[in-house]
Design a protein around this motif. Sequence first.
Motif, PDB file in Angstrom:
ATOM      1  N   TYR A 198       0.843  -1.191   0.000  1.00  0.00           N
ATOM      2  CA  TYR A 198       0.000   0.000   0.000  1.00  0.00           C
ATOM      3  C   TYR A 198       0.880   1.244   0.000  1.00  0.00           C
ATOM      4  CZ  TYR A 198      -3.983  -2.923   1.257  1.00  0.00           C
ATOM      5  OH  TYR A 198      -4.973  -3.865   1.256  1.00  0.00           O
ATOM      6  N   ARG A 199       0.275   2.345  -0.461  1.00  0.00           N
ATOM      7  CA  ARG A 199       0.934   3.648  -0.416  1.00  0.00           C
ATOM      8  C   ARG A 199      -0.088   4.655   0.097  1.00  0.00           C
ATOM      9  NH1 ARG A 199       3.360   4.082  -5.383  1.00  0.00           N
ATOM     10  NH2 ARG A 199       1.315   4.267  -6.326  1.00  0.00           N
ATOM     11  N   PHE A 200       0.365   5.492   1.027  1.00  0.00           N
ATOM     12  CA  PHE A 200      -0.514   6.540   1.535  1.00  0.00           C
ATOM     13  C   PHE A 200      -0.914   7.439   0.379  1.00  0.00           C
ATOM     14  CE2 PHE A 200      -1.106  10.854   3.109  1.00  0.00           C
ATOM     15  CZ  PHE A 200      -2.183  10.649   3.947  1.00  0.00           C
ATOM     16  N   ASP A 201      -2.201   7.807   0.321  1.00  0.00           N
ATOM     17  CA  ASP A 201      -2.702   8.618  -0.771  1.00  0.00           C
ATOM     18  C   ASP A 201      -3.079  10.020  -0.277  1.00  0.00           C
ATOM     19  OD1 ASP A 201      -3.471   9.253  -3.354  1.00  0.00           O
ATOM     20  OD2 ASP A 201      -5.377   8.186  -3.256  1.00  0.00           O
ATOM     21  N   TYR A 202      -4.024  10.109   0.662  1.00  0.00           N
ATOM     22  CA  TYR A 202      -4.462  11.411   1.139  1.00  0.00           C
ATOM     23  C   TYR A 202      -5.302  11.247   2.404  1.00  0.00           C
ATOM     24  CZ  TYR A 202      -9.070  10.275  -0.789  1.00  0.00           C
ATOM     25  OH  TYR A 202     -10.276   9.675  -1.052  1.00  0.00           O
ATOM     26  N   VAL A 203      -5.588  12.364   3.042  1.00  0.00           N
ATOM     27  CA  VAL A 203      -6.516  12.411   4.176  1.00  0.00           C
ATOM     28  C   VAL A 203      -7.747  13.164   3.693  1.00  0.00           C
ATOM     29  CG1 VAL A 203      -6.899  13.285   6.512  1.00  0.00           C
ATOM     30  CG2 VAL A 203      -4.665  12.365   5.885  1.00  0.00           C
ATOM     31  N   ASP A 204      -8.914  12.558   3.876  1.00  0.00           N
ATOM     32  CA  ASP A 204     -10.140  13.201   3.402  1.00  0.00           C
ATOM     33  C   ASP A 204     -10.564  14.328   4.361  1.00  0.00           C
ATOM     34  OD1 ASP A 204     -11.704  12.130   5.524  1.00  0.00           O
ATOM     35  OD2 ASP A 204     -12.432  10.465   4.316  1.00  0.00           O
ATOM     36  N   PRO A 205     -11.559  15.130   3.977  1.00  0.00           N
ATOM     37  CA  PRO A 205     -11.977  16.263   4.816  1.00  0.00           C
ATOM     38  C   PRO A 205     -12.425  15.881   6.233  1.00  0.00           C
ATOM     39  CG  PRO A 205     -12.898  16.494   2.613  1.00  0.00           C
ATOM     40  CD  PRO A 205     -12.254  15.129   2.684  1.00  0.00           C
ATOM     41  N   ASP A 206     -12.840  14.633   6.430  1.00  0.00           N
ATOM     42  CA  ASP A 206     -13.238  14.177   7.766  1.00  0.00           C
ATOM     43  C   ASP A 206     -12.067  13.638   8.579  1.00  0.00           C
ATOM     44  OD1 ASP A 206     -15.946  14.834   7.377  1.00  0.00           O
ATOM     45  OD2 ASP A 206     -16.284  12.935   6.326  1.00  0.00           O
ATOM     46  N   GLY A 207     -10.862  13.686   7.996  1.00  0.00           N
ATOM     47  CA  GLY A 207      -9.663  13.247   8.704  1.00  0.00           C
ATOM     48  C   GLY A 207      -9.291  11.787   8.527  1.00  0.00           C
ATOM     49  N   TRP A 208     -10.003  11.059   7.661  1.00  0.00           N
ATOM     50  CA  TRP A 208      -9.708   9.643   7.456  1.00  0.00           C
ATOM     51  C   TRP A 208      -8.582   9.472   6.435  1.00  0.00           C
ATOM     52  CZ3 TRP A 208     -11.914   5.751  10.240  1.00  0.00           C
ATOM     53  CH2 TRP A 208     -13.025   6.083  11.007  1.00  0.00           C
ATOM     54  N   PRO A 209      -7.508   8.769   6.822  1.00  0.00           N
ATOM     55  CA  PRO A 209      -6.434   8.501   5.861  1.00  0.00           C
ATOM     56  C   PRO A 209      -6.899   7.488   4.809  1.00  0.00           C
ATOM     57  CG  PRO A 209      -5.769   7.917   8.118  1.00  0.00           C
ATOM     58  CD  PRO A 209      -7.209   8.260   8.147  1.00  0.00           C
ATOM     59  N   HIS A 210      -6.417   7.664   3.605  1.00  0.00           N
ATOM     60  CA  HIS A 210      -6.722   6.747   2.508  1.00  0.00           C
ATOM     61  C   HIS A 210      -5.418   6.245   1.900  1.00  0.00           C
ATOM     62  CE1 HIS A 210     -11.095   7.488   2.198  1.00  0.00           C
ATOM     63  NE2 HIS A 210     -10.748   8.611   2.810  1.00  0.00           N
ATOM     64  N   TYR A 211      -5.419   4.978   1.554  1.00  0.00           N
ATOM     65  CA  TYR A 211      -4.264   4.326   0.957  1.00  0.00           C
ATOM     66  C   TYR A 211      -4.659   3.744  -0.379  1.00  0.00           C
ATOM     67  CZ  TYR A 211      -1.859   4.634   5.440  1.00  0.00           C
ATOM     68  OH  TYR A 211      -1.258   5.099   6.581  1.00  0.00           O
ATOM     69  N   GLU A 212      -3.672   3.609  -1.247  1.00  0.00           N
ATOM     70  CA  GLU A 212      -3.938   2.956  -2.521  1.00  0.00           C
ATOM     71  C   GLU A 212      -3.156   1.650  -2.563  1.00  0.00           C
ATOM     72  OE1 GLU A 212      -2.125   4.223  -6.651  1.00  0.00           O
ATOM     73  OE2 GLU A 212      -1.796   5.836  -5.218  1.00  0.00           O
ATOM     74  N   LEU A 213      -3.782   0.643  -3.132  1.00  0.00           N
ATOM     75  CA  LEU A 213      -3.142  -0.660  -3.290  1.00  0.00           C
ATOM     76  C   LEU A 213      -2.096  -0.546  -4.385  1.00  0.00           C
ATOM     77  CD1 LEU A 213      -3.150  -3.682  -2.481  1.00  0.00           C
ATOM     78  CD2 LEU A 213      -4.804  -4.041  -4.319  1.00  0.00           C
ATOM     79  N   VAL A 214      -0.851  -0.904  -4.075  1.00  0.00           N
ATOM     80  CA  VAL A 214       0.242  -0.799  -5.031  1.00  0.00           C
ATOM     81  C   VAL A 214       0.450  -2.125  -5.748  1.00  0.00           C
ATOM     82  CG1 VAL A 214       2.723  -0.360  -5.281  1.00  0.00           C
ATOM     83  CG2 VAL A 214       1.363   1.007  -3.683  1.00  0.00           C
ATOM     84  N   LYS A 215       0.418  -3.193  -4.975  1.00  0.00           N
ATOM     85  CA  LYS A 215       0.538  -4.527  -5.566  1.00  0.00           C
ATOM     86  C   LYS A 215      -0.369  -5.474  -4.800  1.00  0.00           C
ATOM     87  CE  LYS A 215       4.632  -5.978  -2.946  1.00  0.00           C
ATOM     88  NZ  LYS A 215       6.028  -6.378  -3.005  1.00  0.00           N
ATOM     89  N   PRO A 216      -0.852  -6.501  -5.477  1.00  0.00           N
ATOM     90  CA  PRO A 216      -1.786  -7.430  -4.818  1.00  0.00           C
ATOM     91  C   PRO A 216      -1.151  -8.105  -3.605  1.00  0.00           C
ATOM     92  CG  PRO A 216      -1.631  -7.883  -7.178  1.00  0.00           C
ATOM     93  CD  PRO A 216      -0.579  -6.870  -6.848  1.00  0.00           C
TER      94      PRO A 216
END
Length: 118
Positions: free
Chosen positions: A72-90
């Motif tokens: 996984y790679r960190f992507d962003y924090v949404d306006p409600d403060g929740w971190p989001h990650y993107e799947l880099v490899k299965p």
Amino acid sequence: MIQDQKLKARWEQVVNLMSEKFSDGDPMDLDGIIYMVGLQEFGRWDRSFKKDEKIQLMHIAICRLLEPYGYYRFDYVDPDGWPHYELVKPLPVLKPGEQSLLMKEAIVGYFLDKKLID
């Protein structure tokens, strides 16, 4: 074999630390520790969470814990403060015991990075 012993000793340090701080000394299980990592990464201890939010906290923890492994790679924090990650490899297909071992290794690495255990 030495690595296994070192991991086991460090895992015990994590369990003892978390159990003393958050469960009145009752041993915390793997899921409980993952949840607490998610809570730490979210950074909001001042509220209660609904069931679906608790699941989201565990997802955040798993993403954060597996980030150093390149899954996984960190992507962003949404306006409600929740971190989001993107799947880099299965994620690899692992048996349940192998999954637990990977998560324990990842948690130990996280606690070492945070200098909470040695």
